[in-house]
Design an enzyme around this catalytic site. Structure first.
Site, PDB file in Angstrom:
ATOM      1  N   HIS A  98      50.911  20.121  -3.470  1.00 36.56           N
ATOM      2  CA  HIS A  98      51.589  21.130  -4.288  1.00 36.56           C
ATOM      3  C   HIS A  98      52.661  20.409  -5.116  1.00 36.56           C
ATOM      4  O   HIS A  98      53.132  19.336  -4.731  1.00 36.56           O
ATOM      5  CB  HIS A  98      52.315  22.175  -3.443  1.00 36.56           C
ATOM      6  CG  HIS A  98      51.451  22.921  -2.473  1.00 36.56           C
ATOM      7  ND1 HIS A  98      51.087  22.412  -1.256  1.00 36.56           N
ATOM      8  CD2 HIS A  98      50.918  24.164  -2.547  1.00 36.56           C
ATOM      9  CE1 HIS A  98      50.364  23.304  -0.612  1.00 36.56           C
ATOM     10  NE2 HIS A  98      50.239  24.372  -1.365  1.00 36.56           N
ATOM     11  N   ASP A 101      55.732  19.456  -3.218  1.00 34.80           N
ATOM     12  CA  ASP A 101      55.524  18.506  -2.120  1.00 34.80           C
ATOM     13  C   ASP A 101      55.955  17.111  -2.531  1.00 34.80           C
ATOM     14  O   ASP A 101      56.480  16.352  -1.721  1.00 34.80           O
ATOM     15  CB  ASP A 101      54.036  18.424  -1.733  1.00 34.80           C
ATOM     16  CG  ASP A 101      53.495  19.699  -1.139  1.00 34.80           C
ATOM     17  OD1 ASP A 101      54.281  20.479  -0.586  1.00 34.80           O
ATOM     18  OD2 ASP A 101      52.269  19.906  -1.235  1.00 34.80           O
TER      19      ASP A 101
END
Length: 439
Positions: A98, A101
């Site tokens: 993501h 992340d």
């Protein structure tokens, strides 16, 4: 985390080896059905669980330190260094992430995008150094409080716009890193009660949102697959992406079926009341099988536990469906899984991946054996033979009948004379066990 430097590259040593830092079933260069194990399985590391998740659950805080002895932007670089060294040691050639992340989240969309661009420069260099590729990217549109009522289905137009901006930035990052997939997991695209929900409006907004993302991606050079990842619950009671069949219907309704496929997650399948195999088959028969999030849930717990997959029945039946579907094209097997909260060392991360990779390698081997054995395929063919050998069956299969034709054919058949073939489920399950446990 410096312990990773002491770990050797994990090698295949075979089933008789007792070495915990070795593969016992995953032999990457071994060929099965015309491809190597590595080509069949296309393992990927999940950035969020492996690099970021620290053991927190709904009842307690972190049990593992994943700050990598750093802070700020340097911490994200340290995380990336660890991630790529870990993949190198395990022989994993793909990863998934993501947006937040891999890079800090800023106070504005523009600030977040700036950080993401800086970190994708860093990731691109690591990809080249380690010869590792991005399987797919995505944007986190569920963690921040502004997404409390949804992102593309939320009640606030500003949130809808920010969500669109995050997808634009994450798509740019995916294209830059050469990703062959982009995933939409609607973490909060659903509702808890219709007393405060305009369902029709939310579905229309979601359909338009995905159309805009598709159009932007295609215009800017993204040639891979867009994915929907079904999830039935957690956090909302009624998710719009409940299961594969629900998603397939939605994709057809909004003319997305040609560009979108399904990223099937094992734990989500069981939360929807389906088997993992059912969801894979449903995607396949609808022509939208794409990629897999490999994990397993605890049947005694009603939430998404994201455990590393070790159930060989499940991995075998999964790979049976993958092989029957023709294998992966742009997709792969992403370990959307995390070591248990009490398994809180770097060694446990290594052991977890070895266990999961071995379970899928063994599943692949046994799935190939089922197909080559042929008894199950032969049985299914025999079960439906009336559509191949009888005149009325042939007409039904060739679409040469009407309701009136079938009425006239069947109206005088004594019902008790019709012979229904036995399903022989127990016999077939014994064949499965015979193949699974044959020495």
């Amino acid at each position: 985390m410096s312990y990773i430097n002491k770990i050797p590259v994990i090698k295949y040593e075979g089933r008789n080896s007792k070495n915990p830092l070795a593969f016992h079933h995953y032999n990457p260069d071994e060929k099965l059905m015309g491809k190597t194990m590595k080509e069949h399985l296309k393992f990927a590391m999940s950035y969020w669980h492996t690099i970021n998740a620290s053991g927190t659950d709904m009842f307690g805080g972190n049990t593992m330190d994943k700050t990598f002895n750093s802070s700020g932007f340097e911490m994200y670089k340290a995380k990336a260094d660890f991630a790529f060294e870990l993949m190198h040691k395990l022989g994993i050639e793909y990863y998934c992430f993501h947006d937040i992340d891999v890079a800090p989240e800023g106070n504005t969309l523009a600030e977040s995008e700036k950080y993401l661009k800086q970190m994708t420069d860093y990731l691109l260099n690591l990809q080249k150094k380690y010869k590792i590729k991005l399987l797919w990217g995505t944007a986190n549109m569920f963690s921040h409080k502004i997404f409390m009522t949804g992102a593309a289905t939320g009640c606030c137009a500003d949130v809808y716009a920010i969500a669109a901006g995050k997808v634009k930035a994450a798509l740019d990052a995916t294209i830059k890193l050469g990703g062959k997939g982009y995933v939409f997991w609607g973490g909060r695209e659903g509702y808890d009660t219709l007393l405060n929900t305009d369902m029709g409006l939310e579905l229309k907004h979601l359909g338009k949102f995905l159309q805009m993302a598709r159009d932007y991606g295609r215009k800017h050079g993204f040639k891979g697959d867009f994915y929907i990842e079904p999830k039935p619950k957690e956090p909302t009671k009624h998710q719009y992406d409940f299961d594969v069949a629900t998603c397939a219907n939605f994709l057809r309704e909004y003319d997305l079926i040609k560009d979108f496929k399904i990223n099937v997650e094992a734990n989500h399948a069981t939360l929807a009341g389906h088997t993992f195999q059912h969801e894979l088959r449903t995607a396949s028969v609808n022509g939208i099988f794409g990629s897999i999030d490999a994990n397993q849930g605890d049947m005694l717990l009603g939430w998404d536990t994201d455990q590393f997959p070790t159930n060989v029945y499940d991995t075998t039946l999964c790979m049976y469906e993958v092989l029957k579907a023709g294998g992966f094209s742009n997709g792969g097997l992403n370990f959307d899984a995390k070591a248990r909260r009490a398994s809180n060392t770097v060694e446990d991360i290594i052991y977890s991946y070895i266990a999961g990779m071995d379970a899928f390698a063994l599943g692949l081997r046994k799935a190939a054996a089922i197909i080559q054995d042929g008894r199950i395929d032969k049985f299914i063919k025999e079960k439906y033979k009336s559509y191949k050998i009888t005149s009325i069956g042939k007409k039904i299969e060739s679409n040469k009948t009407s309701l009136l034709d079938l009425y006239n054919y069947s109206k005088n058949i004594p019902i008790d004379t019709i012979n229904i073939p036995s399903g022989r489920q127990e016999y077939l399950e014994e064949i499965l066990n015979d193949i699974l446990f044959k020495q």
